[in-house]
Design a protein around this motif. Structure first.
Motif, PDB file in Angstrom:
ATOM      1  N   ALA A  23      -0.407  -4.219  -1.222  1.00 17.62           N
ATOM      2  CA  ALA A  23       0.951  -3.713  -1.445  1.00 17.62           C
ATOM      3  C   ALA A  23       1.969  -4.841  -1.569  1.00 17.62           C
ATOM      4  O   ALA A  23       3.073  -4.627  -2.051  1.00 17.62           O
ATOM      5  CB  ALA A  23       1.347  -2.782  -0.302  1.00 17.62           C
ATOM      6  N   ARG A  24       1.608  -6.050  -1.168  1.00 14.33           N
ATOM      7  CA  ARG A  24       2.548  -7.162  -1.216  1.00 14.33           C
ATOM      8  C   ARG A  24       2.352  -8.032  -2.465  1.00 14.33           C
ATOM      9  O   ARG A  24       3.294  -8.311  -3.181  1.00 14.33           O
ATOM     10  CB  ARG A  24       2.423  -8.011   0.033  1.00 14.33           C
ATOM     11  N   CYS A  25       1.116  -8.461  -2.730  1.00 19.51           N
ATOM     12  CA  CYS A  25       0.896  -9.406  -3.830  1.00 19.51           C
ATOM     13  C   CYS A  25       0.143  -8.811  -5.011  1.00 19.51           C
ATOM     14  O   CYS A  25       0.064  -9.445  -6.056  1.00 19.51           O
ATOM     15  CB  CYS A  25       0.158 -10.642  -3.318  1.00 19.51           C
ATOM     16  N   GLY A  26      -0.426  -7.616  -4.851  1.00 20.66           N
ATOM     17  CA  GLY A  26      -1.112  -6.965  -5.953  1.00 20.66           C
ATOM     18  C   GLY A  26      -2.566  -7.360  -6.135  1.00 20.66           C
ATOM     19  O   GLY A  26      -3.194  -6.963  -7.103  1.00 20.66           O
ATOM     20  N   THR A  27      -3.130  -8.135  -5.218  1.00 19.44           N
ATOM     21  CA  THR A  27      -4.534  -8.529  -5.313  1.00 19.44           C
ATOM     22  C   THR A  27      -5.425  -7.305  -5.164  1.00 19.44           C
ATOM     23  O   THR A  27      -5.280  -6.551  -4.208  1.00 19.44           O
ATOM     24  CB  THR A  27      -4.881  -9.547  -4.199  1.00 19.44           C
ATOM     25  N   GLN A  46      -0.291   1.673   3.485  1.00 21.98           N
ATOM     26  CA  GLN A  46      -0.189   0.500   2.626  1.00 21.98           C
ATOM     27  C   GLN A  46      -1.241  -0.480   3.111  1.00 21.98           C
ATOM     28  O   GLN A  46      -1.431  -0.651   4.312  1.00 21.98           O
ATOM     29  CB  GLN A  46       1.199  -0.126   2.713  1.00 21.98           C
ATOM     30  N   TYR A  47      -1.914  -1.119   2.182  1.00 18.31           N
ATOM     31  CA  TYR A  47      -2.958  -2.073   2.508  1.00 18.31           C
ATOM     32  C   TYR A  47      -2.517  -3.463   2.103  1.00 18.31           C
ATOM     33  O   TYR A  47      -1.886  -3.643   1.058  1.00 18.31           O
ATOM     34  CB  TYR A  47      -4.254  -1.694   1.787  1.00 18.31           C
ATOM     35  N   PHE A  48      -2.855  -4.467   2.945  1.00 16.27           N
ATOM     36  CA  PHE A  48      -2.475  -5.852   2.702  1.00 16.27           C
ATOM     37  C   PHE A  48      -3.709  -6.736   2.766  1.00 16.27           C
ATOM     38  O   PHE A  48      -4.528  -6.604   3.667  1.00 16.27           O
ATOM     39  CB  PHE A  48      -1.426  -6.316   3.719  1.00 16.27           C
ATOM     40  N   CYS A  49      -3.840  -7.644   1.799  1.00 14.94           N
ATOM     41  CA  CYS A  49      -4.993  -8.534   1.723  1.00 14.94           C
ATOM     42  C   CYS A  49      -4.984  -9.523   2.885  1.00 14.94           C
ATOM     43  O   CYS A  49      -4.002  -9.637   3.626  1.00 14.94           O
ATOM     44  CB  CYS A  49      -5.007  -9.276   0.390  1.00 14.94           C
ATOM     45  N   ASP A  50      -6.092 -10.253   3.021  1.00 14.74           N
ATOM     46  CA  ASP A  50      -6.235 -11.236   4.098  1.00 14.74           C
ATOM     47  C   ASP A  50      -5.095 -12.245   4.107  1.00 14.74           C
ATOM     48  O   ASP A  50      -4.507 -12.525   5.143  1.00 14.74           O
ATOM     49  CB  ASP A  50      -7.546 -12.021   3.940  1.00 14.74           C
ATOM     50  N   ARG A  51      -4.798 -12.801   2.923  1.00 11.17           N
ATOM     51  CA  ARG A  51      -3.777 -13.846   2.838  1.00 11.17           C
ATOM     52  C   ARG A  51      -2.402 -13.334   3.258  1.00 11.17           C
ATOM     53  O   ARG A  51      -1.713 -13.948   4.078  1.00 11.17           O
ATOM     54  CB  ARG A  51      -3.710 -14.414   1.420  1.00 11.17           C
ATOM     55  N   CYS A  52      -1.987 -12.179   2.725  1.00 13.91           N
ATOM     56  CA  CYS A  52      -0.678 -11.623   3.075  1.00 13.91           C
ATOM     57  C   CYS A  52      -0.627 -11.242   4.550  1.00 13.91           C
ATOM     58  O   CYS A  52       0.405 -11.425   5.208  1.00 13.91           O
ATOM     59  CB  CYS A  52      -0.354 -10.426   2.196  1.00 13.91           C
TER      60      CYS A  52
END
Length: 69
Positions: A23-27, A46-52
């Protein structure tokens, strides 16, 4: 145990697995994202990748909505 929206725990038939996108960077997620973070904000997941997730860990632990990070 948690399931994705549209899963069989909501009384409907099992749907095609949804591809998740940060949800933050679109990965896009490649397969099941066991290390991603899930946040419920204003009633929606909302889901967020490892980096975010790592970059915003303090805000997440402080339970700040993603709009604040």
């Amino acid at each position: 145990m948690t399931s994705l929206p549209g899963g069989s725990d909501k009384g409907g038939s099992a749907a095609e697995p949804q591809s998740l996108v940060c949800a933050r960077c679109g990965t896009p997620a490649e397969g099941p994202p066991p290390t991603w973070t899930c946040s419920v904000e204003n009633g929606s997941r909302q889901y967020f990748c490892d980096r975010c997730s790592r970059e915003n860990l303090r805000a997440i632990e402080g339970r700040l909505d993603s709009a604040w990070w």
